[in-house]
Design an enzyme around this catalytic site. Structure first.
Site, PDB file in Angstrom:
ATOM      1  N   ASP A 115       0.929  -0.994   0.195  1.00  0.00           N
ATOM      2  CA  ASP A 115       0.029   0.163   0.272  1.00  0.00           C
ATOM      3  C   ASP A 115       1.059   0.873   0.103  1.00  0.00           C
ATOM      4  O   ASP A 115       0.351   2.739   0.264  1.00  0.00           O
ATOM      5  CB  ASP A 115      -0.828  -0.067   1.662  1.00  0.00           C
ATOM      6  CG  ASP A 115      -0.604  -0.285   2.541  1.00  0.00           C
ATOM      7  OD1 ASP A 115      -0.469  -1.049   3.436  1.00  0.00           O
ATOM      8  OD2 ASP A 115       1.000   0.191   3.066  1.00  0.00           O
ATOM      9  N   HIS A 130       6.790  -7.698  -0.718  1.00  0.00           N
ATOM     10  CA  HIS A 130       5.509  -8.100  -1.473  1.00  0.00           C
ATOM     11  C   HIS A 130       4.588  -7.873  -2.868  1.00  0.00           C
ATOM     12  O   HIS A 130       4.162  -7.728  -3.524  1.00  0.00           O
ATOM     13  CB  HIS A 130       4.100  -8.382  -0.910  1.00  0.00           C
ATOM     14  CG  HIS A 130       3.769  -9.472   0.184  1.00  0.00           C
ATOM     15  ND1 HIS A 130       3.784 -10.375   1.007  1.00  0.00           N
ATOM     16  CD2 HIS A 130       5.536 -10.810  -0.133  1.00  0.00           C
ATOM     17  CE1 HIS A 130       4.162 -11.187   1.477  1.00  0.00           C
ATOM     18  NE2 HIS A 130       4.959 -11.712   0.590  1.00  0.00           N
ATOM     19  N   CYS A 138       9.379  -4.812 -14.364  1.00  0.00           N
ATOM     20  CA  CYS A 138       9.604  -5.895 -15.692  1.00  0.00           C
ATOM     21  C   CYS A 138       9.919  -7.454 -15.197  1.00  0.00           C
ATOM     22  O   CYS A 138      10.664  -7.235 -14.317  1.00  0.00           O
ATOM     23  CB  CYS A 138      11.098  -5.299 -16.649  1.00  0.00           C
ATOM     24  SG  CYS A 138      11.482  -6.337 -18.097  1.00  0.00           S
ATOM     25  N   CYS A 141      14.656  -7.853 -16.656  1.00  0.00           N
ATOM     26  CA  CYS A 141      15.624  -7.015 -16.104  1.00  0.00           C
ATOM     27  C   CYS A 141      15.018  -6.535 -14.450  1.00  0.00           C
ATOM     28  O   CYS A 141      15.721  -5.900 -13.252  1.00  0.00           O
ATOM     29  CB  CYS A 141      15.902  -6.076 -17.032  1.00  0.00           C
ATOM     30  SG  CYS A 141      14.782  -4.811 -17.258  1.00  0.00           S
ATOM     31  N   GLY A 199       1.311  -6.472  13.568  1.00  0.00           N
ATOM     32  CA  GLY A 199       0.756  -6.264  12.641  1.00  0.00           C
ATOM     33  C   GLY A 199       0.405  -8.096  11.669  1.00  0.00           C
ATOM     34  O   GLY A 199      -0.292  -7.513  10.385  1.00  0.00           O
ATOM     35  N   THR A 200       0.937  -9.066  11.629  1.00  0.00           N
ATOM     36  CA  THR A 200       1.191  -9.885  11.291  1.00  0.00           C
ATOM     37  C   THR A 200       0.791 -11.052  11.103  1.00  0.00           C
ATOM     38  O   THR A 200       1.081 -11.608  12.183  1.00  0.00           O
ATOM     39  CB  THR A 200       2.806  -9.631  10.535  1.00  0.00           C
ATOM     40  OG1 THR A 200       2.708 -10.730   9.044  1.00  0.00           O
ATOM     41  CG2 THR A 200       3.537 -10.336  11.099  1.00  0.00           C
ATOM     42  N   SER A 201       0.032 -12.375  10.914  1.00  0.00           N
ATOM     43  CA  SER A 201      -0.126 -13.325  11.432  1.00  0.00           C
ATOM     44  C   SER A 201       0.799 -14.712  10.760  1.00  0.00           C
ATOM     45  O   SER A 201       0.867 -15.800  11.288  1.00  0.00           O
ATOM     46  CB  SER A 201      -1.789 -14.006  10.000  1.00  0.00           C
ATOM     47  OG  SER A 201      -0.811 -14.020   8.660  1.00  0.00           O
TER      48      SER A 201
END
Ligand code: APR
Length: 258
Positions: A115, A130, A138, A141, A199-201
């Site tokens: 985000d 991510h 690309c 490259c 804040g990550t599972s």
């Protein structure tokens, strides 16, 4: 503020001030207070719709033109999720990480979020494992471009540098993490002696492996999450609450000591 919370914040502040090289691994929970739903847990997009297919990348490779046609028509993603991302602005949790970076306490943010909110808030040292929804990449490259810089005339568009096929920078399910950003994330994990898990599972790899590698190398892990996660058992301390509330309190606690 409860005595228990004050004690826990004090303990995490102690950890952070003792660390030589502190990094953060950030997940979707960090953007919930910016109006972006998480993927899992209460209100999660995948909780409602089911986890997406791991074949998304193979399907893209089989027919990049069809993928681009869906993207141009706006039928390539979950509408309310896309609209929430368009509206999202940084929340106090993002700005707290900027303050920690400016204080020299936080060396790097490894975010799973696409985000762009860390950069929008002013964080400088950010690895987007991510990808970033505002960029194109690309496939040959790995050059990245602001999405408005590549005219969408032919589908799929081609890289102005090497002629390779260009796709969204967001990493698809089943897509390998681009080697350049993966190397940065691994390097930061090896360098750290402390990792904040925000804040990550902790269920999607290779990001979820990073805290495990850090722990094996002797790093201290501190989690901030509204719920227990797959990483909670690894952590030296786990604060239960929203990052947008607890991170600014943590910054206040640290400022009161220096
Ligand atoms: N503050 C802190 N934690 C929160 C908050 C909040 N305000 N709201 C939700 N959470 C927690 C949830 O309890 C959950 O543990 O944030 C976590 C979000 O987990 P996920 O939705 O699984 O997000 P994440 O871990 O980033 O997912 C990893 O999966 O679908 C893929 O590519 C996507 O990057 C994503 C990856």
């Amino acid at each position: 503020m409860s005595e228990l919370l004050q004690r826990d914040l004090s303990y995490v502040a102690d950890i952070m001030l003792r660390c030589r090289y502190l990094v953060a691994l950030v997940g979707a929970g960090m953007s919930v207070e910016s109006g972006v739903p998480p993927f899992r847990g209460p209100g999660g997009v995948w909780t409602r719709l089911g986890e997406p297919s791991m074949r998304a990348y193979d399907q893209f490779l089989a027919d990049p033109k069809a993928w681009w046609e869906r993207r141009v028509q706006g039928t390539d993603s979950v509408p309310e999720f896309r609209e929430a991302l368009e509206r999202a602005i940084p929340n106090p949790g993002h700005y707290a990480l900027v303050e920690l970076e400016e204080m020299g306490l936080l060396k790097y943010v490894i975010t799973q979020n696409i985000d762009n909110l860390h950069r929008a808030a002013g964080s400088k040292s950010v690895a987007e494992i991510h990808g970033n929804r505002f960029k194109l990449r690309c496939m040959e490259c790995s050059a990245r471009f602001p999405r408005e810089d590549i005219p969408i005339i032919t589908l799929p568009p081609f890289c102005p540098h090497c002629g390779g096929i260009v796709k969204g920078d967001g990493v698809m399910f089943g897509e390998p993490i681009p080697p350049d950003v993966l190397e940065t994330c691994q390097e930061q994990t090896y360098l750290c002696d402390g990792m904040l898990l925000l804040g990550t599972s902790g269920v999607v790899y290779p990001a979820a492996a990073l805290p495990r590698i850090a722990k094996e190398r002797g790093a201290i892990l501190a989690e901030i999450n509204t719920d227990d996660t797959a990483l909670t058992g690894l952590c030296d301390i786990s604060l239960r609450g929203a990052t947008g509330l607890l991170l600014p309190l943590l910054v206040q606690e640290i400022k009161s000591r220096i």
